[in-house]
Design a protein around this motif. Structure first.
Motif, PDB file in Angstrom:
ATOM      1  N   TYR A 177       2.659   9.329 -11.388  1.00  0.00           N
ATOM      2  CA  TYR A 177       2.862  10.097 -10.082  1.00  0.00           C
ATOM      3  C   TYR A 177       2.065   8.982  -9.164  1.00  0.00           C
ATOM      4  O   TYR A 177       1.344   8.073  -9.779  1.00  0.00           O
ATOM      5  CB  TYR A 177       2.166  11.132  -9.767  1.00  0.00           C
ATOM      6  CG  TYR A 177       2.723  12.320 -10.615  1.00  0.00           C
ATOM      7  CD1 TYR A 177       3.050  12.653 -11.997  1.00  0.00           C
ATOM      8  CD2 TYR A 177       3.584  13.395  -9.904  1.00  0.00           C
ATOM      9  CE1 TYR A 177       3.733  13.509 -12.419  1.00  0.00           C
ATOM     10  CE2 TYR A 177       4.158  14.383 -10.127  1.00  0.00           C
ATOM     11  CZ  TYR A 177       4.410  14.517 -11.678  1.00  0.00           C
ATOM     12  OH  TYR A 177       5.073  15.578 -12.212  1.00  0.00           O
ATOM     13  N   ARG A 178       2.218   9.092  -7.854  1.00  0.00           N
ATOM     14  CA  ARG A 178       1.456   8.060  -6.941  1.00  0.00           C
ATOM     15  C   ARG A 178       0.953   8.886  -5.726  1.00  0.00           C
ATOM     16  O   ARG A 178       1.642   9.487  -5.525  1.00  0.00           O
ATOM     17  CB  ARG A 178       2.285   6.886  -6.690  1.00  0.00           C
ATOM     18  CG  ARG A 178       3.455   7.057  -5.913  1.00  0.00           C
ATOM     19  CD  ARG A 178       4.113   5.538  -5.873  1.00  0.00           C
ATOM     20  NE  ARG A 178       5.391   5.645  -4.978  1.00  0.00           N
ATOM     21  CZ  ARG A 178       6.298   4.692  -4.724  1.00  0.00           C
ATOM     22  NH1 ARG A 178       6.198   3.843  -5.554  1.00  0.00           N
ATOM     23  NH2 ARG A 178       7.507   5.182  -3.996  1.00  0.00           N
ATOM     24  N   GLN A 179      -0.080   8.266  -5.353  1.00  0.00           N
ATOM     25  CA  GLN A 179      -0.583   8.794  -4.055  1.00  0.00           C
ATOM     26  C   GLN A 179      -1.061   7.429  -3.124  1.00  0.00           C
ATOM     27  O   GLN A 179      -1.903   6.770  -3.371  1.00  0.00           O
ATOM     28  CB  GLN A 179      -1.764   9.759  -4.184  1.00  0.00           C
ATOM     29  CG  GLN A 179      -2.001  10.456  -2.856  1.00  0.00           C
ATOM     30  CD  GLN A 179      -3.038  11.707  -3.208  1.00  0.00           C
ATOM     31  OE1 GLN A 179      -3.607  11.925  -4.201  1.00  0.00           O
ATOM     32  NE2 GLN A 179      -2.932  12.656  -2.175  1.00  0.00           N
ATOM     33  N   ALA A 180      -0.282   7.384  -2.011  1.00  0.00           N
ATOM     34  CA  ALA A 180      -0.740   6.649  -0.925  1.00  0.00           C
ATOM     35  C   ALA A 180      -1.512   6.981  -0.173  1.00  0.00           C
ATOM     36  O   ALA A 180      -1.652   8.350   0.313  1.00  0.00           O
ATOM     37  CB  ALA A 180       0.535   6.061  -0.319  1.00  0.00           C
ATOM     38  N   PRO A 181      -2.361   6.179   0.861  1.00  0.00           N
ATOM     39  CA  PRO A 181      -3.445   6.892   1.793  1.00  0.00           C
ATOM     40  C   PRO A 181      -2.756   7.694   2.704  1.00  0.00           C
ATOM     41  O   PRO A 181      -1.644   7.463   3.248  1.00  0.00           O
ATOM     42  CB  PRO A 181      -3.975   5.627   2.391  1.00  0.00           C
ATOM     43  CG  PRO A 181      -3.872   4.493   1.371  1.00  0.00           C
ATOM     44  CD  PRO A 181      -2.681   4.907   0.693  1.00  0.00           C
ATOM     45  N   GLY A 182      -3.191   8.821   2.903  1.00  0.00           N
ATOM     46  CA  GLY A 182      -2.965   9.499   4.054  1.00  0.00           C
ATOM     47  C   GLY A 182      -1.472  10.397   3.527  1.00  0.00           C
ATOM     48  O   GLY A 182      -0.981  11.324   4.438  1.00  0.00           O
ATOM     49  N   LYS A 183      -1.108  10.254   2.245  1.00  0.00           N
ATOM     50  CA  LYS A 183       0.154  11.020   1.847  1.00  0.00           C
ATOM     51  C   LYS A 183      -0.263  11.957   0.666  1.00  0.00           C
ATOM     52  O   LYS A 183      -1.095  11.830  -0.047  1.00  0.00           O
ATOM     53  CB  LYS A 183       1.257  10.021   1.531  1.00  0.00           C
ATOM     54  CG  LYS A 183       1.622   9.078   2.682  1.00  0.00           C
ATOM     55  CD  LYS A 183       2.764   8.201   2.042  1.00  0.00           C
ATOM     56  CE  LYS A 183       3.378   7.530   3.445  1.00  0.00           C
ATOM     57  NZ  LYS A 183       4.371   6.752   3.201  1.00  0.00           N
ATOM     58  N   GLN A 184       0.750  12.923   0.253  1.00  0.00           N
ATOM     59  CA  GLN A 184       0.838  13.601  -0.708  1.00  0.00           C
ATOM     60  C   GLN A 184       1.058  12.903  -2.041  1.00  0.00           C
ATOM     61  O   GLN A 184       1.971  11.938  -2.079  1.00  0.00           O
ATOM     62  CB  GLN A 184       1.412  14.827  -0.825  1.00  0.00           C
ATOM     63  CG  GLN A 184       1.106  15.983   0.332  1.00  0.00           C
ATOM     64  CD  GLN A 184       1.919  17.256   0.282  1.00  0.00           C
ATOM     65  OE1 GLN A 184       3.211  17.194  -0.010  1.00  0.00           O
ATOM     66  NE2 GLN A 184       1.260  18.192   0.682  1.00  0.00           N
ATOM     67  N   ARG A 185       0.520  13.494  -3.004  1.00  0.00           N
ATOM     68  CA  ARG A 185       0.832  13.151  -4.366  1.00  0.00           C
ATOM     69  C   ARG A 185       2.319  13.032  -4.560  1.00  0.00           C
ATOM     70  O   ARG A 185       2.683  14.233  -4.651  1.00  0.00           O
ATOM     71  CB  ARG A 185      -0.044  13.142  -5.636  1.00  0.00           C
ATOM     72  CG  ARG A 185       0.194  12.737  -6.977  1.00  0.00           C
ATOM     73  CD  ARG A 185      -0.873  13.136  -7.944  1.00  0.00           C
ATOM     74  NE  ARG A 185      -2.335  12.977  -7.396  1.00  0.00           N
ATOM     75  CZ  ARG A 185      -3.307  13.096  -8.066  1.00  0.00           C
ATOM     76  NH1 ARG A 185      -3.178  13.290  -9.492  1.00  0.00           N
ATOM     77  NH2 ARG A 185      -4.565  12.796  -7.721  1.00  0.00           N
ATOM     78  N   GLU A 186       3.129  11.935  -5.068  1.00  0.00           N
ATOM     79  CA  GLU A 186       4.491  12.272  -5.496  1.00  0.00           C
ATOM     80  C   GLU A 186       4.739  11.716  -6.932  1.00  0.00           C
ATOM     81  O   GLU A 186       4.198  10.765  -7.258  1.00  0.00           O
ATOM     82  CB  GLU A 186       5.298  11.451  -4.230  1.00  0.00           C
ATOM     83  CG  GLU A 186       5.049  10.059  -4.441  1.00  0.00           C
ATOM     84  CD  GLU A 186       6.107   9.219  -3.468  1.00  0.00           C
ATOM     85  OE1 GLU A 186       6.731   9.834  -2.597  1.00  0.00           O
ATOM     86  OE2 GLU A 186       6.098   7.791  -3.467  1.00  0.00           O
ATOM     87  N   LEU A 187       6.061  12.417  -7.417  1.00  0.00           N
ATOM     88  CA  LEU A 187       6.518  11.949  -8.546  1.00  0.00           C
ATOM     89  C   LEU A 187       7.215  10.661  -8.590  1.00  0.00           C
ATOM     90  O   LEU A 187       8.017  10.303  -7.753  1.00  0.00           O
ATOM     91  CB  LEU A 187       7.525  12.703  -9.031  1.00  0.00           C
ATOM     92  CG  LEU A 187       8.276  12.564 -10.406  1.00  0.00           C
ATOM     93  CD1 LEU A 187       7.507  12.475 -11.598  1.00  0.00           C
ATOM     94  CD2 LEU A 187       9.648  13.268 -10.657  1.00  0.00           C
ATOM     95  N   VAL A 188       6.750   9.621  -9.442  1.00  0.00           N
ATOM     96  CA  VAL A 188       7.457   8.272  -9.548  1.00  0.00           C
ATOM     97  C   VAL A 188       8.555   8.465 -10.753  1.00  0.00           C
ATOM     98  O   VAL A 188       9.666   8.166 -10.509  1.00  0.00           O
ATOM     99  CB  VAL A 188       6.393   7.215 -10.067  1.00  0.00           C
ATOM    100  CG1 VAL A 188       7.333   6.077 -10.181  1.00  0.00           C
ATOM    101  CG2 VAL A 188       5.388   7.148  -8.667  1.00  0.00           C
ATOM    102  N   ALA A 189       8.124   8.970 -11.841  1.00  0.00           N
ATOM    103  CA  ALA A 189       8.982   9.070 -13.061  1.00  0.00           C
ATOM    104  C   ALA A 189       8.513   9.908 -14.116  1.00  0.00           C
ATOM    105  O   ALA A 189       7.171   9.931 -14.334  1.00  0.00           O
ATOM    106  CB  ALA A 189       9.257   7.574 -13.528  1.00  0.00           C
TER     107      ALA A 189
END
Length: 121
Positions: free
Chosen positions: A37-49
């Motif tokens: 998973y990844r989380q960019a600044p100001g964004k929600q954590r999201e699935l990558v793979a």
């Protein structure tokens, strides 16, 4: 104590490549699904793979064709090969896994502490 430890993050130019690793350690009986998973600044954590124990995979649309997830069950390790990186891939990347700590215990979900990936334009 069970730990998921990510490594391999860093700074790379757009178009470049990185390989992330996630090693699970501790008293682990088995590992089921694993994922990045990844989380960019100001964004929600999201699935990558994500990848099942048997090797079935699924990817976010944004990384299909560029990222490849894999795992080595004998080493309790998961990988993410990232190619053709874009600035929008910049984020903290987290390892996630469903672990069983004994033959009678249920699966529990664990997270790593994350590794920073920065892609410069």
């Amino acid at each position: 104590q069970v730990q998921l430890v990510e490594s391999g993050g860093g700074l790379v130019q757009a178009g470049g490549s990185l390989r992330l690793s996630c090693a699970a350690s501790g008293s682990i009986v088995s590992i089921n699904d694993m994922g990045w998973y990844r989380q960019a600044p100001g964004k929600q954590r999201e699935l990558v793979a994500r990848i099942t124990r048997g090797g079935s995979t699924n990817y976010a649309e944004s990384v299909k064709g560029r990222f490849t997830i894999s795992r080595d069950n004998a080493k309790n390790t998961m990988y993410l090969e990232m190619n053709s990186l874009k600035p929008e891939d910049t984020a903290v990347y987290y390892c996630n896994a469903d672990l069983r700590l004994s033959v009678i215990s249920p699966l529990r979900n664990y997270w790593g502490q994350g590794t920073q990936v920065t892609v410069s334009s």
